[in-house]
Write a protein that holds these residues in place. Sequence first.
Motif, short mmCIF file in Angstrom:
data_model
loop_
_atom_site.label_atom_id
_atom_site.label_comp_id
_atom_site.label_asym_id
_atom_site.label_seq_id
_atom_site.Cartn_x
_atom_site.Cartn_y
_atom_site.Cartn_z
N ALA A 87 26.27 114.06 96.72
CA ALA A 87 27.03 115.15 97.91
C ALA A 87 25.88 114.91 98.88
CB ALA A 87 27.08 116.12 97.55
N ALA A 88 26.49 114.20 100.08
CA ALA A 88 25.20 114.03 101.09
C ALA A 88 24.75 115.55 101.29
CB ALA A 88 25.36 113.10 101.93
N LEU A 89 24.16 116.28 101.02
CA LEU A 89 23.75 117.80 101.76
C LEU A 89 22.86 117.76 102.40
CD1 LEU A 89 23.78 119.83 98.28
CD2 LEU A 89 25.85 119.61 99.78
N GLY A 90 21.72 116.83 102.83
CA GLY A 90 21.60 116.43 103.72
C GLY A 90 21.80 115.61 104.54
N ASP A 91 22.33 114.92 104.58
CA ASP A 91 22.52 114.39 105.64
C ASP A 91 23.82 114.30 106.44
OD1 ASP A 91 20.52 112.00 105.17
OD2 ASP A 91 20.70 110.57 103.77
N SER A 92 24.98 113.66 105.54
CA SER A 92 26.62 114.07 106.50
C SER A 92 26.50 115.64 106.75
CB SER A 92 27.83 113.68 105.29
OG SER A 92 27.16 111.84 105.48
N ASN A 93 26.46 116.21 105.76
CA ASN A 93 26.74 117.74 105.99
C ASN A 93 25.81 118.08 107.47
OD1 ASN A 93 26.75 120.63 105.60
ND2 ASN A 93 24.34 120.59 104.57
N THR A 94 24.41 117.62 107.39
CA THR A 94 23.71 118.28 108.98
C THR A 94 24.66 117.83 109.84
OG1 THR A 94 21.36 118.08 107.21
CG2 THR A 94 21.93 118.15 110.04
N GLY A 95 24.58 116.10 109.53
CA GLY A 95 25.57 115.75 110.91
C GLY A 95 26.82 116.49 111.20
N MET A 96 27.42 117.08 109.72
CA MET A 96 29.17 118.01 110.41
C MET A 96 28.32 119.37 111.13
SD MET A 96 30.91 116.04 109.47
CE MET A 96 30.07 114.67 109.88
N HIS A 97 27.44 119.82 111.19
CA HIS A 97 26.65 120.98 112.01
C HIS A 97 26.39 120.78 112.95
CE1 HIS A 97 26.08 122.62 107.69
NE2 HIS A 97 25.80 124.09 108.28
N LEU A 98 25.54 118.52 113.25
CA LEU A 98 25.62 118.79 114.24
C LEU A 98 26.48 118.87 115.69
CD1 LEU A 98 22.43 117.99 116.07
CD2 LEU A 98 23.81 116.04 115.65
N ALA A 99 27.59 118.77 115.20
CA ALA A 99 29.14 118.04 115.48
C ALA A 99 29.86 119.22 116.19
CB ALA A 99 30.10 117.43 114.23
N ILE A 100 29.78 120.38 115.57
CA ILE A 100 30.02 121.48 115.65
C ILE A 100 28.77 122.46 116.91
CG2 ILE A 100 30.69 124.40 114.83
CD1 ILE A 100 30.97 122.86 112.18
N GLY A 101 27.65 122.23 116.81
CA GLY A 101 26.92 122.46 117.65
C GLY A 101 26.86 121.60 119.71
N ILE A 102 27.29 120.33 118.96
CA ILE A 102 27.74 119.26 120.22
C ILE A 102 28.56 119.76 120.38
CG2 ILE A 102 28.64 117.24 121.20
CD1 ILE A 102 26.15 115.92 119.01
N LEU A 103 30.45 120.27 119.90
CA LEU A 103 31.40 120.95 120.73
C LEU A 103 31.49 121.77 121.33
CD1 LEU A 103 33.86 119.70 117.87
CD2 LEU A 103 32.99 118.50 120.19
N THR A 104 30.16 122.88 120.74
CA THR A 104 29.74 124.27 121.33
C THR A 104 29.38 124.08 122.80
OG1 THR A 104 29.07 125.14 118.88
CG2 THR A 104 29.49 126.73 120.82
N ALA A 105 28.15 123.52 122.98
CA ALA A 105 27.41 122.94 123.92
C ALA A 105 28.58 122.60 124.89
CB ALA A 105 26.59 122.07 123.43
N LEU A 106 29.53 122.04 124.93
CA LEU A 106 30.15 120.54 125.93
C LEU A 106 31.07 122.07 126.14
CD1 LEU A 106 32.06 118.46 124.13
CD2 LEU A 106 29.83 118.10 126.36
N HIS A 107 32.17 123.34 125.14
CA HIS A 107 32.51 124.13 125.73
C HIS A 107 31.52 125.29 126.76
CE1 HIS A 107 35.54 126.49 125.54
NE2 HIS A 107 35.28 128.00 125.27
N GLN A 108 30.24 125.37 126.26
CA GLN A 108 29.76 126.58 127.27
C GLN A 108 29.16 125.38 128.45
OE1 GLN A 108 28.47 129.59 126.78
NE2 GLN A 108 26.60 129.28 127.62
N ARG A 109 29.03 124.05 128.00
CA ARG A 109 28.79 123.36 129.26
C ARG A 109 30.40 123.71 130.11
NH1 ARG A 109 28.34 117.63 130.01
NH2 ARG A 109 30.56 116.93 130.20
N ASN A 110 31.68 123.29 130.05
CA ASN A 110 32.42 123.55 130.77
C ASN A 110 32.29 124.71 131.49
OD1 ASN A 110 33.63 121.24 129.89
ND2 ASN A 110 35.16 122.31 127.99
#
Length: 416
Positions: free
Chosen positions: A165-188
């Motif tokens: 399982a891509a714990l280092g790759d895709s998993n990190t990407g999923m964490h980043l997606a959560i971070g981006i959506l959180t930052a977009l919410h804050q930017r609103n």
Amino acid sequence: MSKPLEGIKIIDFTHVQAGPACTQLLAWFGADVIKVERPGAGDVTRTQLRHVEDADALYFTMLNSNKRSLTLDTKKPEGKRVLEKLIQESDVLVENFGPGALDRMGFSWPRINELNPGMIVASVKGFSDGHHYEDLKVYENVAQCAGGAASTTGFWDGPPTVSAAALGDSNTGMHLAIGILTALHQRNKTGKGQKVAVSMQDSVLNLCRVKLRDQQRLDALGYLEEYPQYPHGQFTDVVPRGGNAGGGGQPGWVLKCKGWETDPNAYIYFTIQGHAWAPICKVLGREEWIDDPAYNTARARQDKIFDIFAVIETWLADKTKFEAVDILRKFDIPCSPVLSMKEISVDPSLRASGTVVEVQHPKLGSYLTVGSPIKFSDMQVDIRSSPLLGEHTDEVLRDLGYTEQQIEELHQEAAV
Ligand code: COA
């Protein structure tokens, strides 16, 4: 039907797997994801592990669906100007270059913030800023070793083992997606962009937190009662590899079923959940264990758990993994067949749910990919083919206001 992220424009400066997995997810949910690639070459995964000559490799197509592709040489002055314009008109820039590459290109966080104060810059690196390994380039298995997964995976008499399982790759990407959506919410709320950083080491460790739990219990007690080493084996002062142990309050193991001698996946995972003890005994024809104090609590069973698994394997010997699960499910026993990728690829339920999707690609033909694992009641996630290299270059340049003549000049200068 409009998609939740429609109107969000993302500069996708990612490559290989960690970054592309993140931006692909955001593209599925409606963001306009513009993949920026080096002219003539593109993401290295376009050519890695190809199985059809001259067609993009599955490695690329399965991580870049629903995106547009812009070729741009961001080391040339004309290329830099295009990127500046793009930054001014976009909401998010995602990158997973080696440490310092974006700064060397001339696009440091202060510079990007100056060009567009609302921009969110999201980065994946192997290690976090300030870490003593922050300068290292990192791939999947390196991260699994650094994040504690490898030292705790595998069998006690074998070496540290990485997961498929891509714990280092895709998993990190999923964490980043959560971070981006959180930052977009804050930017609103604030109108301001910010930097979002996720390291592969941290993302692996986030999934290994129960092992850090175990280290502290081991430090305090000297043993871990749910590990196969207890009570007959030895513990040292570090969390050992526990093979296929359940790892929580429910002991479990991978058990052989009919045909295991020739089929490497003729196994089920069997969990002895406390409340299911009586049904398990009934299934096995061992009703006498139900009230026997030597068996009727999890603690009492622990020192003979492998003897119990051996009895279950005897019961499984004349049943396929599917037959076994069909019996066990009636008794509410948590279990699953060990499924091969071949079985998963033809599973009708996974096709019906959109988890395994067949996609048409202009050069590759038809291929399977993994669709959105997240399902919504008010949005259908459609998976479209990944873009060819530079397929949308002219279209993106026109959107940025370039004239046909200017676009032609950029091509001649090999800036796009
Ligand atoms: N135009 C011009 N140059 C470009 C470009 C473009 N469109 N896109 C990338 N480049 C350049 C970068 O500026 C950089 O140049 P520089 O090093 O001279 O400054 C270079 O191409 C790419 O660098 P890098 O990202 O370090 O590539 P690499 O192939 O050497 O390393 C990784 C690959 C994955 C190891 C590395 O990117 C990395 O550690 N990334 C962070 C962690 C990560 O995401 N790893 C897992 C990926 S699945």
